[in-house]
Design a protein around this motif. Structure first.
Motif, PDB file in Angstrom:
ATOM      1  N   GLN A   1       0.820  -1.200   0.000  1.00  0.00           N
ATOM      2  CA  GLN A   1       0.000   0.000   0.000  1.00  0.00           C
ATOM      3  C   GLN A   1       0.859   1.258   0.000  1.00  0.00           C
ATOM      4  N   GLU A   2       1.946   1.233   0.747  1.00  0.00           N
ATOM      5  CA  GLU A   2       2.851   2.381   0.747  1.00  0.00           C
ATOM      6  C   GLU A   2       3.441   2.615  -0.637  1.00  0.00           C
ATOM      7  N   ASP A   3       3.816   1.534  -1.329  1.00  0.00           N
ATOM      8  CA  ASP A   3       4.389   1.682  -2.665  1.00  0.00           C
ATOM      9  C   ASP A   3       3.337   2.165  -3.659  1.00  0.00           C
ATOM     10  N   ILE A   4       2.099   1.734  -3.489  1.00  0.00           N
ATOM     11  CA  ILE A   4       1.024   2.227  -4.356  1.00  0.00           C
ATOM     12  C   ILE A   4       0.838   3.726  -4.154  1.00  0.00           C
ATOM     13  N   GLU A   5       0.823   4.154  -2.899  1.00  0.00           N
ATOM     14  CA  GLU A   5       0.654   5.584  -2.611  1.00  0.00           C
ATOM     15  C   GLU A   5       1.807   6.406  -3.165  1.00  0.00           C
ATOM     16  N   GLN A   6       3.013   5.825  -3.192  1.00  0.00           N
ATOM     17  CA  GLN A   6       4.179   6.515  -3.737  1.00  0.00           C
ATOM     18  C   GLN A   6       4.342   6.279  -5.242  1.00  0.00           C
ATOM     19  N   GLU A   7       3.410   5.513  -5.820  1.00  0.00           N
ATOM     20  CA  GLU A   7       3.430   5.162  -7.240  1.00  0.00           C
ATOM     21  C   GLU A   7       4.725   4.453  -7.641  1.00  0.00           C
ATOM     22  N   SER A   8       5.222   3.632  -6.723  1.00  0.00           N
ATOM     23  CA  SER A   8       6.358   2.756  -7.023  1.00  0.00           C
ATOM     24  C   SER A   8       5.777   1.446  -7.553  1.00  0.00           C
ATOM     25  N   TRP A   9       5.427   1.450  -8.836  1.00  0.00           N
ATOM     26  CA  TRP A   9       4.566   0.400  -9.372  1.00  0.00           C
ATOM     27  C   TRP A   9       5.276  -0.934  -9.548  1.00  0.00           C
ATOM     28  N   TYR A  10       6.576  -0.924  -9.800  1.00  0.00           N
ATOM     29  CA  TYR A  10       7.265  -2.201  -9.958  1.00  0.00           C
ATOM     30  C   TYR A  10       7.242  -2.979  -8.641  1.00  0.00           C
ATOM     31  N   SER A  11       7.676  -2.340  -7.567  1.00  0.00           N
ATOM     32  CA  SER A  11       7.695  -3.039  -6.280  1.00  0.00           C
ATOM     33  C   SER A  11       6.281  -3.353  -5.809  1.00  0.00           C
ATOM     34  N   ALA A  12       5.327  -2.427  -6.024  1.00  0.00           N
ATOM     35  CA  ALA A  12       3.938  -2.692  -5.624  1.00  0.00           C
ATOM     36  C   ALA A  12       3.396  -3.916  -6.347  1.00  0.00           C
ATOM     37  N   THR A  13       3.747  -4.059  -7.623  1.00  0.00           N
ATOM     38  CA  THR A  13       3.278  -5.199  -8.408  1.00  0.00           C
ATOM     39  C   THR A  13       3.889  -6.497  -7.906  1.00  0.00           C
ATOM     40  N   LYS A  14       5.188  -6.482  -7.654  1.00  0.00           N
ATOM     41  CA  LYS A  14       5.862  -7.695  -7.187  1.00  0.00           C
ATOM     42  C   LYS A  14       5.340  -8.129  -5.821  1.00  0.00           C
ATOM     43  N   ILE A  15       5.104  -7.172  -4.932  1.00  0.00           N
ATOM     44  CA  ILE A  15       4.579  -7.514  -3.613  1.00  0.00           C
ATOM     45  C   ILE A  15       3.188  -8.124  -3.741  1.00  0.00           C
ATOM     46  N   ALA A  16       2.306  -7.413  -4.457  1.00  0.00           N
ATOM     47  CA  ALA A  16       0.916  -7.860  -4.561  1.00  0.00           C
ATOM     48  C   ALA A  16       0.812  -9.205  -5.271  1.00  0.00           C
ATOM     49  N   GLN A  17       1.614  -9.413  -6.309  1.00  0.00           N
ATOM     50  CA  GLN A  17       1.580 -10.677  -7.033  1.00  0.00           C
ATOM     51  C   GLN A  17       2.023 -11.834  -6.140  1.00  0.00           C
ATOM     52  N   GLU A  18       3.136 -11.671  -5.446  1.00  0.00           N
ATOM     53  CA  GLU A  18       3.647 -12.753  -4.613  1.00  0.00           C
ATOM     54  C   GLU A  18       2.701 -13.050  -3.450  1.00  0.00           C
ATOM     55  N   GLN A  19       2.158 -12.011  -2.841  1.00  0.00           N
ATOM     56  CA  GLN A  19       1.229 -12.235  -1.737  1.00  0.00           C
ATOM     57  C   GLN A  19      -0.059 -12.893  -2.209  1.00  0.00           C
ATOM     58  N   MET A  20      -0.528 -12.515  -3.401  1.00  0.00           N
ATOM     59  CA  MET A  20      -1.741 -13.118  -3.936  1.00  0.00           C
ATOM     60  C   MET A  20      -1.549 -14.614  -4.181  1.00  0.00           C
TER      61      MET A  20
END
Length: 382
Positions: free
Chosen positions: A197-216
């Motif tokens: 969520q912090e990366d989404i708010e900062q628009e750090s989309w690569y890390s946000a994507t990797k986190i969300a994908q792995e957690q999903m």
């Protein structure tokens, strides 16, 4: 009586002997095919489906090395790419083996926008999936990277649920962009997650994507096993590499990723930095994926990082390799940050030896030399 014996010796006995010879040869062939090691093809061209792996995003940098390692270790591969009809996107894969029966390439379209049944054909006959594909779109990360990657991954997971009669393993290519790296002398291990969520708010989309994908995928594997949709022995592993360094799979491909960035640093030295850096060799990352498949007890996250260097150490070693390189080291001594520490405990259970930073950097510079990417800068002697 004599005539009867002559007749038997010239007609019946040769026929019986011929039958016995043919039967013996047939049994030998059947024995060889039954004894053929898993993952190899018989003389009739039939491959063992129990060692067939689907690799998504197969023409990508890391995934193409995974395909290469799988083929060299006797596996058959179903290689999924966006569009197999474009020669430049698949020719480097076709160069990896002359045994066309062991490498089948499938077009699976863009992540998140393909038909729901797009994965059924590539999954058929496979015992494992290595999911390495990710949508890339830096300018509009939410719509070009984050959302399609999650949608496409979700679609693949639903397809795996339809093929649980054969699929027994899912290996995900993640990244330390999904890891909350600890500062100072604290040890970073697989339990440290970044906050999506912090990366989404900062628009750090690569890390946000990797986190969300792995957690999903982690949550999916846990809940679907509890629900009985996945068999109890189903294996989910996430391979979590740091910055991946190394040459492309064939020298005719252009350099990209971190070896390209390294080339740029050699030619145009970056500003000084009080920071640390880590690399892992692409071939070691590929071998970690396969080692996970071959360790059925493996489960969960595995960090792929060995050494951490301060920025000054990196620049000084590069200058040793390239004496003409001008460097701008960090001048502070009292506040220089220490190299980061990473746990190797889980990684070591997969028995993959990692290249050292010096070996990786020297090999990278040697490769850049060989493909004439350093111009007149180089004076390195090998």
């Amino acid at each position: 009586m004599f005539l009867l014996q002559r007749w038997l010796s010239f007609t019946v006995l040769p026929t019986v002997l011929l039958f016995l010879v043919l039967k013996s040869n047939l049994n030998a062939v059947e024995s060889r095919e039954q004894d053929t090691p898993e993952g190899t093809c018989t003389t009739s061209g039939v491959c063992d489906a129990s060692k067939t792996v689907l690799v998504t995003g197969s023409n990508g940098f890391v995934a193409s090395w995974i395909v290469k390692e799988l083929l060299e270790q006797g596996y058959s591969v179903h290689a999924a790419v966006r569009d197999a009809s474009i020669p430049d996107k698949v020719n480097h894969l076709k160069q990896l083996t002359a045994e066309t029966s062991r490498l089948i390439i499938f077009s699976t379209g863009d992540l998140g926008s393909a038909p729901d049944d797009i994965w059924d054909a590539p999954l058929k006959g496979c015992h494992a999936v290595i999911h390495s594909s990710m949508a890339m779109g830096w300018r509009d990360g939410r719509h070009k990277m984050y959302e399609p990657t999650l949608a496409g991954t979700r679609q693949l997971l639903h397809a795996i649920e339809r093929h649980t009669d054969s699929i027994r393993s899912l290996i995900l290519t993640s990244s330390t962009a999904a890891v909350a790296t600890q500062d100072g002398h604290a040890i970073t291990d697989e339990s440290h997650w970044r906050n999506a969520q912090e990366d989404i708010e900062q628009e750090s989309w690569y890390s946000a994507t990797k986190i969300a994908q792995e957690q999903m995928v982690t949550e999916w594997a846990q809940t679907q096993k509890k629900a009985g949709i996945l068999p109890p022995q189903f294996q989910f592993v996430s391979i979590v590499p740091t910055r991946v360094l190394g040459p492309p799979i064939v020298s005719t491909l252009p350099i990209s990723g971190w070896i390209q960035i390294l080339r740029d640093w050699l030619l145009h030295p970056p500003a000084e930095s009080n920071d640390t850096i880590e690399f892992v060799h692409v071939q070691d990352v590929a071998r970690m994926h396969i080692a996970a498949l071959e360790h059925p007890e493996a489960y969960g996250r595995y960090l792929c990082v060995d050494e951490s260097w301060h920025w000054n150490e990196l620049l000084e070693y590069l200058q040793q390799l390239q004496p003409k390189m001008i460097i701008k080291p960090y001048k502070g001594d009292d506040d220089k940050v220490p190299p980061k520490q990473f746990s190797k405990e889980r990684r070591n259970t997969l028995d993959v030896a990692f290249r050292s930073m010096k070996t990786m950097l020297r090999d990278a510079v040697e490769y850049l030399e060989a493909v004439d990417e350093l111009g007149g800068l180089s004076t390195i002697k090998f």
